[in-house]
Enzyme design. Structure first.
Site, PDB file in Angstrom:
ATOM      1  CE  LYS A  97      34.686  38.389  43.133  1.00  0.00           C
ATOM      2  NZ  LYS A  97      35.683  38.817  44.059  1.00  0.00           N
TER       3      LYS A  97
ATOM      4  CG  ASN B 229      29.671  38.134  43.338  1.00  0.00           C
ATOM      5  OD1 ASN B 229      29.801  38.322  42.331  1.00  0.00           O
ATOM      6  ND2 ASN B 229      30.330  39.185  44.139  1.00  0.00           N
TER       7      ASN B 229
ATOM      8  CG  HIS C 295      30.848  42.242  47.010  1.00  0.00           C
ATOM      9  ND1 HIS C 295      32.643  43.015  47.067  1.00  0.00           N
ATOM     10  CD2 HIS C 295      30.703  40.839  46.944  1.00  0.00           C
ATOM     11  CE1 HIS C 295      33.224  41.098  46.978  1.00  0.00           C
ATOM     12  NE2 HIS C 295      31.867  39.911  46.720  1.00  0.00           N
TER      13      HIS C 295
ATOM     14  CD  GLU D 193      30.892  37.916  50.492  1.00  0.00           C
ATOM     15  OE1 GLU D 193      31.225  36.843  49.652  1.00  0.00           O
ATOM     16  OE2 GLU D 193      30.821  39.213  49.433  1.00  0.00           O
TER      17      GLU D 193
ATOM     18  CD  GLU E 271      35.346  42.545  44.956  1.00  0.00           C
ATOM     19  OE1 GLU E 271      34.798  41.571  44.027  1.00  0.00           O
ATOM     20  OE2 GLU E 271      36.164  41.489  45.563  1.00  0.00           O
TER      21      GLU E 271
ATOM     22  N   GLY F 170      38.486  36.566  47.236  1.00  0.00           N
ATOM     23  CA  GLY F 170      39.483  35.589  46.003  1.00  0.00           C
ATOM     24  C   GLY F 170      41.023  35.466  46.612  1.00  0.00           C
TER      25      GLY F 170
ATOM     26  CB  SER G 273      38.814  31.748  49.758  1.00  0.00           C
ATOM     27  OG  SER G 273      39.239  32.379  49.094  1.00  0.00           O
TER      28      SER G 273
HETATM   29  C1  PEP Z   1      33.375  36.643  46.367  1.00  0.00           C
HETATM   30  O1  PEP Z   1      32.970  37.775  45.028  1.00  0.00           O
HETATM   31  O2  PEP Z   1      32.276  37.719  47.162  1.00  0.00           O
HETATM   32  C2  PEP Z   1      33.533  36.360  47.065  1.00  0.00           C
HETATM   33  C3  PEP Z   1      33.213  35.301  47.869  1.00  0.00           C
HETATM   34  O3  PEP Z   1      34.770  35.085  46.103  1.00  0.00           O
HETATM   35  P1  PEP Z   1      36.042  34.520  46.534  1.00  0.00           P
HETATM   36  O4  PEP Z   1      35.133  33.402  46.713  1.00  0.00           O
HETATM   37  O5  PEP Z   1      36.502  34.221  45.478  1.00  0.00           O
HETATM   38  O6  PEP Z   1      37.208  34.338  47.471  1.00  0.00           O
END
Ligand code: PEP
Length: 248
Positions: free
Chosen positions: A11, A9, A93, A165, A95, A171, A210
């Site tokens: 973003k 992703n 997601h 997630e 976000e 992040g 992460s």
């Molecule tokens: C994500 O954006 O869905 C995500 C898991 O980001 P990150 O790997 O940077 O934590």
């Protein structure tokens, strides 16, 4: 046997130049046996689809409109994404839920649009840190999943991918331990099994939060973790491919 899927992703990162250089780098290096998928921003989807045409790397969108078409300024429909050659659409997601107040019922409506356009929805669920600390993880993720399980037909659900997630791990550099992630994945799969056992056995559950080359293998070897949804590390070809390799 569920073939692992490693999805990146991006973003709101990138430029035309970055899309070309990152994708060319992915294509030129030793591809892992795991399936790879990238979710670039809308603006770069056709560029990515063109560069990846005929390659084993798929292209997905990060969201889509809940509406079919019409007077929805700024929105992008599922049919438009299908028209571009996109195969998957990320939905719900954290976000989107956090900054756009997206609800479970909107995620369901979007999933219906995505399926109607013959695309695959990747539905994200996950608890915040406060919810985990309050012992509400199971309740939160099951509620998010149930909205989709109850609103779609069995045939539609066969196409759905779920991404767990934990919001506190996205992040932040904090990762769920393999055991924490496995526990939630097993819980989600058992909820699907109540709808249909065969569906539960075939549905893919990705972990995101992460995931990096150094922690990917221990997460991906868990029995109910079928792949990863990668944010930051997917912007670096070597890191993304290393995670793909860990998924083999
Ligand atoms: C994500 O954006 O869905 C995500 C898991 O980001 P990150 O790997 O940077 O934590």
């Amino acid at each position: 046997m569920r073939q692992k899927l490693v999805a990146g992703n991006w973003k709101m990162h990138g430029s035309q130049q970055m899309v070309t250089s990152l994708l060319k780098e992915l294509l030129s290096k030793q591809a892992p046996n795991a399936r790879l998928l990238v979710f670039p921003p809308y603006l770069y989807l056709s560029q990515a689809a063109e560069l990846l045409a005929g390659s084993p790397i798929g292209v997905g969108a990060q969201d889509c409109s809940q509406a079919e078409e019409g007077a929805y300024t700024g929105e992008v429909s599922a049919a438009m994404l299908a028209d571009l050659g996109v195969s998957h659409v990320l939905l719900g997601h954290s976000e989107r839920r956090q900054y756009h107040a997206e609800t479970d019922s909107q995620v369901l409506e979007k999933a219906k649009r995505v399926l109607a356009a013959n695309l695959i929805p990747v539905v994200c669920v996950g608890e915040t840190l406060a919810e985990r600390e309050a012992g509400a993880t199971a309740e939160v993720v099951l509620q998010q999943l149930t909205a989709v399980l109850e609103g779609l037909s069995l045939d539609e659900l066969k196409k759905v991918i779920v991404a767990y997630e934990p919001v506190w791990a996205i992040g932040t550099g904090l990762t769920a331990t393999p055991e924490q992630a496995q526990e939630v994945h097993a819980l989600l799969r058992s909820a699907v099994a109540k709808v249909n056992k065969e569906l539960a056995a075939t549905m893919l559950f990705l972990y995101g939060g992460s995931m990096k080359p150094d922690n990917a293998a221990s997460l991906l070897e868990m029995p109910d973790i079928d792949g990863g949804l990668i944010g930051g590390a997917s912007l670096d070809a070597d890191q993304f491919l290393a995670i793909g390799k860990a998924a083999e």
